[in-house]
Design an enzyme around this catalytic site. Structure first.
Site, mmCIF file in Angstrom:
data_model
loop_
_atom_site.group_PDB
_atom_site.id
_atom_site.type_symbol
_atom_site.label_atom_id
_atom_site.label_comp_id
_atom_site.label_asym_id
_atom_site.label_seq_id
_atom_site.Cartn_x
_atom_site.Cartn_y
_atom_site.Cartn_z
ATOM 1 N N TYR A 445 0.807 -1.234 0.000
ATOM 2 C CA TYR A 445 0.000 0.000 0.000
ATOM 3 C C TYR A 445 0.835 1.276 0.000
ATOM 4 O O TYR A 445 2.039 1.222 0.091
ATOM 5 C CB TYR A 445 -1.084 -0.017 1.069
ATOM 6 C CG TYR A 445 -0.753 -0.146 2.528
ATOM 7 C CD1 TYR A 445 0.495 0.113 3.050
ATOM 8 C CD2 TYR A 445 -1.769 -0.537 3.416
ATOM 9 C CE1 TYR A 445 0.719 0.011 4.412
ATOM 10 C CE2 TYR A 445 -1.539 -0.643 4.775
ATOM 11 C CZ TYR A 445 -0.293 -0.368 5.270
ATOM 12 O OH TYR A 445 -0.078 -0.468 6.603
ATOM 13 N N GLU A 446 0.160 2.383 -0.187
ATOM 14 C CA GLU A 446 0.813 3.697 -0.396
ATOM 15 C C GLU A 446 1.773 3.663 -1.590
ATOM 16 O O GLU A 446 2.830 4.281 -1.567
ATOM 17 C CB GLU A 446 1.562 4.162 0.864
ATOM 18 C CG GLU A 446 0.683 4.604 1.998
ATOM 19 C CD GLU A 446 -0.131 5.857 1.697
ATOM 20 O OE1 GLU A 446 0.202 6.580 0.748
ATOM 21 O OE2 GLU A 446 -1.119 6.070 2.399
#
Lengths: 604, 604
Positions: A445-446
């Protein structure tokens, strides 16, 4: 399940000795004394160890449930979050102008690492709020700031990031959520669409949730430039935005349609949010129309640093578990040369290799992440423009490394932690397995770690022709020379110098091939991941070289603190047992891109 | 969740082209023709793909339950196991003298890999039975063989291995379970004690379960030499052992006290078995009193090969998932040089790196594991003593490598598989996460990978002064020379030659330092893991060098089968992008053992 003890001594070593409290000397941090920082670290450790950490295993086992649109958090999570808010922790890194305590980023990062080590699933809630604060602080209108920031900074309201849709993940140009203006110039829109993978998208730990949402306005152009950023509160403010006192109005037309069944971070609700099932969810344009992606990326850099720090927190906890188990588990006998008696597994050199590998890597990742945080402080607060710009240039290069390298390593460290436990590591009750399950999201994620690598090898390096990274390599070489000048540390210097040379050579190669007008984009893609891994190893080794110099100096000055001996061992392992594996990435890059360019997945 | 397709074409390539069906030319395999082997592979693929694979995800989600001492397996597992028994699969690798089909080990290994790829949790049941067959075939009395082997070989009864106790894991000398003789010379004992981590220790898929149990006889000496091996059936045969027809008698005094809540392999019940809660569990001595550990280790070697093969099966499935997802997921655009259109993620070179890394490693591990199986065939069946002994010497060295290296790599491959899926990989329904959870046990059981490394660097190398591994390195170098002679493959040859040289140098170092009377045991411990990793990389690269030669020859002979082009790409990646990382282990070994010897976990 072993208790967690936030590594305050390690943070103090990095802040006081490696970074020499440089952030505290910057304008704006006059009130942050070393004593205050120490007190903050001790207090954060107490919250982490006593309130958050004990809920880590139970939160994982219990998970979240969705009942009639409401997410039920694991037992104790609401109270633990409130303790965090009441302690004033949510605003420690936020500037005083926005209502925070305005402590340096290095201190805030240390606190974040502790909290994620204690309870990563719970730590995600304030991590997302911090992103919302950042986006509003940079791009919100004065009215938006006045209404939303105080509560977000305090933590009584939380924030979310709504980017992903089923067809739009790494490629956000595919976002389809629509935002229709309510009336001309009002700044109010009605949103319609579905967002997935929304972390802490729905819960009852806060009075209100402020969703920041990427959506398309009518007649907007295709692709990135048609996307705008909107603020969609769970509860609408009463009547009008201007002058509102923040008391809650009616429920907005946004609902949690489902929550995901995930490998880990079970205590963190990952929501599918449905906007506009009825009249449309009321949203307010943030910043300029069509600049949503740019506004989102403002805060992305810092969010990425936070994910790297999160990985380090989980790695630290994996270390603590593995060390505690290895020191208590009796199995086998020591060799004759060491007494041939019953021994704990920490006496076997093969187990020591695992433990020291975990510890050395965690130490190194922490030192690099906090170095990056200190550069963020300089970039924001230094008096001179040139100094600020130079620090910002380093931050740009370091952040993808901190995000991707820390999280990839965290997965390996957590996996090694299982291995140290033997069969017990595979049993969920032991707690080692949860750390691998939790850590495994962080490379995704990110921005996946592949995206980070492209950001580094593509955008970041090509933009300044590699200048910022070259200057970091100069510092690596200076540290190598300092090591070479010490009789006890000369072999570490040799190893570090070789690493620096590898990184420089690989950088030249990537810059050259990346600049090719035809094959450049493919070359960047082909080399990105091994290049980032090489940079991560060399920069971490650099920090451990600096660690060795400081520890050696302390011992030479007469200290008998075993902490310094431990750091010397950690540095020796990092530079001579870990760095060589990373250096191999130069050969991988030099092997070229032909097999990847010719590769056709369909025939494999 | 993508369907599984057992890689029959790959098995045929390894068996027919890399191994040139050498096993079929051995005495005893006269009836096994290439056509028969092909038919067996096709038929096993059908069972794997159509019966076992569809239950993999549901078995994981449902798991096992313990109700009133009985284990309830996931839905469909009993039927799937019966289909396997009815198809005659349990005995395919067992000699005809013992009631099996007597097919070569290479063929049996290929079938095992398919079944584990289809459903690892279910595959464990026959894997453990195979161990029991092996132990009884070597050490059982004629009566024991007559009574138990036919049913175990058929699979209507299953077997278990009862080694571990809470205080006795890697160190089995600590076993405390007691075996008290019922009467002098009867061979019957009553067992009392608790065993943990017993795979498929209780279930209703078979009529009876034959537990092989390590226990201590009264007045036995402390340590290893006091441990004997006992056979403890779940249901006793009626009346007397001799002449019994195998119909079931009363329930023995062994019960499943609990099952573990594990990270993965949820469909495989991992039991705590309690022996002798009442009068004692009736058990029969197998082999000689006091030789239990030796008898257990007879079968351990082959069980370890099977675990390596299991890891490869899961790696193969992870490849298939990742390729299928990457070929269907549209995200981003291809670079201008390739049309700048919408593309699937398999078009991005960074994703291709992940896919090719997974595929190349899986190909390499499979080729090495099947090479080892072929050497097992030679060791058992070759006409000449010298040939048998030479093959056995290679097997001894290869088995710890196949077990540890394949399973460590399988974990990394399964983790990469998650990464290819992005956020979807973290969602359990996708199926990618299960593969990591399942794979993670394989580096732990049947002797942790640390134990495998010690077995290689300690016992195996020191015993023959490294002769068997030296002869393998000679073969590696011969392959490197053959590659060097081909203009297209010369750079692969260079890479392989360098790997061979590294392994030879590391071998010399480990032999020298391992022979030191004082520090030898610690040196072996210190170098074992990087040494095994180096050996694994070089031996796998050797097999991929051979793969490249065969594929090149087929293409040069006019084949237009894209399979060969794919294998060339796989080999190029293995030798030039993967091997360099493994070669770094030479530098790790040369860094010495000082930091490990000085390491004190208590101060870190």
């Amino acid at each position: 399940m072993f208790p967690f003890a936030a590594p305050v001594r390690d943070f103090r070593f990095v802040l006081e000795e490696l970074l020499e409290h440089g952030s505290l000397a910057l304008p704006g941090f006059e009130e942050a004394s070393p004593d205050l920082v120490e007190a903050v670290l001790e207090e954060a450790a107490r919250l982490s160890n006593e309130v958050w950490a004990p809920l880590n295993a139970s939160g994982d086992a219990q998970g979240c449930q969705l009942k009639e649109g409401c997410v039920q958090l694991p037992d104790g999570f609401i109270e633990a979050y409130r303790a965090y808010v009441e302690g004033g922790w949510n605003g420690i890194g936020v500037s005083e102008a926005l209502g925070g305590q305005g402590l340096p980023e290095v201190v805030a990062s240390a606190v974040q690492e502790m909290l994620h080590g204690a309870n990563m699933a719970l730590g995600l809630c304030p991590m997302l709020t911090a992103g919302a604060i950042e986006a509003l602080a940079h791009h919100g209108s004065d009215e938006q700031k006045a209404l939303y920031l105080p509560r977000l900074v305090e933590g009584s309201w939380t924030g979310t990031m709504n980017l992903t849709e089923p067809q739009a993940g790494s490629d956000l140009s595919r976002v389809r959520t629509r935002a229709v203006p309510c009336s001309a110039e009002s700044g109010r829109y009605r949103l319609f669409g579905q967002k997935i993978f929304i972390t802490w998208g729905e819960h009852a730990a806060a009075e209100n949730i402020i969703h920041l949402v990427l959506a398309r306005t009518p007649d907007a152009p295709e692709g990135n430039r048609g996307i705008s950023l909107f603020l969609v509160p769970k509860y609408l403010e009463p009547e009008s935005l201007v002058g509102a006192d923040g008391s809650l109005g009616e429920r907005n037309d946004v609902v949690c349609a489902s929550i995901e069944h995930k490998l880990g971070i079970h205590g963190s609700p990952t929501c599918t949010l449905s906007f506009g099932e009825h009249d449309g969810a009321i949203g307010y344009l943030v910043g300029e129309e069509g600049r949503g992606l740019n506004h989102m990326f403002t805060m992305m850099n810092e969010a990425r640093h936070k994910v790297g720090v999160q990985g380090i927190g989980v790695a630290e906890r994996a270390c603590q578990h593995a060390f505690a188990y290895a020191l208590e588990r009796t199995q086998g006998r020591s060799p004759k040369a060491r007494g041939a008696g019953d021994c704990t597994i920490s006496d076997h050199l093969d187990v020591r290799r695992m433990l020291l590998s975990m510890r050395a890597r965690t130490d190194a990742l922490r030192a690099l992440a906090l170095y990056c945080a200190a550069q963020l402080d300089v970039a924001r607060h230094a008096a001179g423009d040139a100094e600020r710009r130079a620090a910002q240039a380093r931050v740009e290069v370091l952040i993808p490394v901190v995000k991707a390298f820390s999280t990839d390593q965290a997965v390996e460290i957590a996996s090694l932690g299982i291995q140290v436990h033997g069969g017990m590591g595979y049993i969920e009750e032991t707690g080692a397995a949860q750390l691998l399950r939790d850590a495994r999201i962080a490379p995704i994620y990110e921005g996946t770690n592949g995206i980070q690598a492209l950001d580094l090898a593509g955008r970041k390096l090509q933009r300044d022709g590699g200048a910022a990274l070259m200057s970091l390599i100069d510092d690596v070489e200076a540290t190598a020379q300092a090591l070479a000048a010490s009789p006890e540390l000369a072999c570490l210097g040799e190893s570090l110098a070789a690493g620096g040379a590898d990184l420089r050579a690989a950088l030249v190669l990537v810059l050259e091939q990346g600049a090719d007008p035809e094959f450049g984009p493919d070359a960047v893609q082909a080399y990105a991941t091994p290049f980032l891994a090489l940079a991560g190893h060399v920069l971490c080794a650099w920090q451990m070289g600096r660690t060795a110099l400081k520890a050696r100096a302390a011992l030479d000055a007469g200290s008998d603190d075993p902490f310094y001996t431990a750091k010397l061992q950690s540095a020796d392992f990092a530079l001579r047992h870990w760095l060589p594996v990373g250096r191999a990435n130069r050969a991988v890059i030099e092997a070229g891109m032909a097999s990847l360019a010719a590769f056709d997945a369909a025939v494999h």
